[in-house]
Design an enzyme around this catalytic site. Structure first.
Site, PDB file in Angstrom:
ATOM      1  N   PRO A 151       0.836  -1.204   0.000  1.00 22.00           N
ATOM      2  CA  PRO A 151       0.000   0.000   0.000  1.00 22.00           C
ATOM      3  C   PRO A 151       0.871   1.254   0.000  1.00 22.00           C
ATOM      4  CG  PRO A 151      -0.796  -1.587   1.605  1.00 22.00           C
ATOM      5  CD  PRO A 151       0.544  -2.084   1.130  1.00 22.00           C
ATOM      6  N   CYS A 152       0.442   2.245  -0.754  1.00 22.32           N
ATOM      7  CA  CYS A 152       1.225   3.469  -0.928  1.00 22.32           C
ATOM      8  C   CYS A 152       1.005   4.399   0.267  1.00 22.32           C
ATOM      9  CB  CYS A 152       0.769   4.146  -2.217  1.00 22.32           C
ATOM     10  SG  CYS A 152       1.556   5.701  -2.539  1.00 22.32           S
TER      11      CYS A 152
END
Length: 419
Positions: A151-152
């Site tokens: 996940p960013c």
């Protein structure tokens, strides 16, 4: 008419909507080219002959597809795979199809883990927080490939020239730590397109710097892949990052997968044909409240809120009616003759509506799964909301398999160079 459309789309013709998707243009831009006489649709069907647009590289790549050749790529020996952030199994399933041997899959969501274990009891699924895993302790075998979609998250820059240790607390740090501990020959990370511009591009630049300067890998230039090119009936885009260990970089070159021979649509997803042997089975799914169903029933196939009467637009959109922007996901009914819009974690969210093309209801679970090219025998575990989330967050299986075959080809070439 439908028979003609199906046949022509499969071979030498594109619908206006599909051509727009291929060329990354709006439908309006393609319509403008038609009005100017730059593109001449067939008078009987309204379809556009492939020869007319063959000068576009995207169309040329479909016309010269090497998919059939690449589909025959198999591993020269057993290649071991570790997957992080495995979710409901889209990437893992594609990698399995490409011939990889999964030695460890990590996922924190208990329902996604239950899905992985239910469908592949033989897989080593490690449920829990990635930061608690000692990869060297968990894995004895040599790891050929490490994959995962971290996940960013934002990094805190605070005047630092950010390095590996400074990214602690982010999930990128955990993926980087796994790469550092396992030293795979190759890794592949996938992420949302937005990572390209996240924090004005600084997040991706930091990631690139850590991979090349601190982890000892050479990066293939990251690329945004569109799922419609890889036998997936969906307009999904993913950023793919591939890194090759520095000591192996002279032995082989990574080649991106070739696109499929044509673009798949929802018709391919829901009915027996090239993509699936049977029509989509009935399954569980969300329901609309009565008034919403009454309004959605008035939206035509491929239409959205602007296709409603002004009175219904105001009722449905409420305050949003007065705001700018197209809001094209609102009150959106999909079309059988186009790929689906990108699936979200729920088909009945107001901003990103995914209404069935011919029935007034949200897409059901098996329809969702088919759009992501999961086979019908892949059974998702957990409550309905968890299942939609697993499917909506997945990497489409066919796109994952195409990328997997590119990784297998790379490893085969590295092996050949060694011998």
């Amino acid at each position: 008419m439908l028979d003609i459309l199906e046949q022509d789309q499969k071979h030498n013709f594109f619908s206006l909507e599909v051509l727009a998707d291929i060329l990354s243009m709006s439908k309006r831009t393609v319509e403008s080219k038609v009005k100017k006489g730059e593109i001449l649709p067939c008078p009987k069907t309204g379809l556009i002959e492939k020869q007319q647009v063959l000068h576009h590289p995207e169309v040329k790549s479909i016309d010269e597809s090497q998919w059939d050749i690449e589909e025959k790529i198999t591993p020269n020996r057993k290649y071991n795979l570790v997957e992080l952030f495995a979710g409901g199994g889209g990437l893992a399933l594609g990698m399995e199809e490409a011939g990889f041997n999964s030695v460890l899959l990590n996922e924190w969501d208990k329902h996604a883990c239950a899905t992985l274990k239910h469908n592949r009891p033989e897989w080593n699924v490690v449920h829990g927080d990635i930061s608690a895993i000692d990869f060297k302790h968990e894995i004895d075998e040599e790891v050929d490939v490490l994959t995962g979609g971290f996940p960013c998250q934002a990094f805190s820059y605070a005047g630092k020239s950010l390095g590996f240790e400074d990214t602690r607390g982010t999930l990128f740090f955990e993926m980087a730590r796994a790469i550092k501990e396992l030293q795979p020959k190759v890794f592949m990370a996938e992420n949302v397109r937005a990572l390209l511009t996240h924090d004005s591009g600084r997040t991706l630049e930091t990631i690139k710097k850590i991979i090349t300067e601190e982890l000892g890998y050479v990066l293939v230039e990251p690329k945004v892949l569109k799922a419609i090119f890889y036998k997936v009936p969906q307009k999904r885009e993913r950023l793919i990052i591939v890194g090759i260990r520095k000591d192996l970089i002279d032995k082989a070159e990574f080649q991106w997968p070739s696109p499929y021979k044509r673009v798949m649509t929802l018709r391919d997803a829901f009915y027996a044909g090239e993509l699936f042997e049977t029509d989509v089975p009935e399954s569980d799914g969300q329901k609309y409240p009565q008034r919403k169903a009454e309004i959605m029933a008035k939206v035509p196939q491929g239409g959205y809120w602007r296709n409603l009467s002004d009175e219904l637009q105001r009722e449905y959109m409420q305050g949003s009616y007065f705001l700018g922007g197209g809001k094209t996901g609102m009150a959106r009914r999909l079309s059988l003759d186009e790929p689906s819009l990108t699936l979200t974690t729920s088909p009945a969210q107001k901003q990103t509506e995914r209404c069935h093309p011919t029935e007034t209801r949200p897409l059901q679970i098996r329809e969702y799964a088919r759009i992501q090219t999961f086979p019908d025998n892949w059974k998702f575990q957990g409550p309905q909301s968890a299942v939609y989330r697993q499917i909506g967050n997945a990497v489409p299986v066919n796109m994952a398999a195409a990328l997997g075959r590119s990784l297998v080809r790379l490893l085969n070439d590295i092996e050949l160079d060694k011998s």
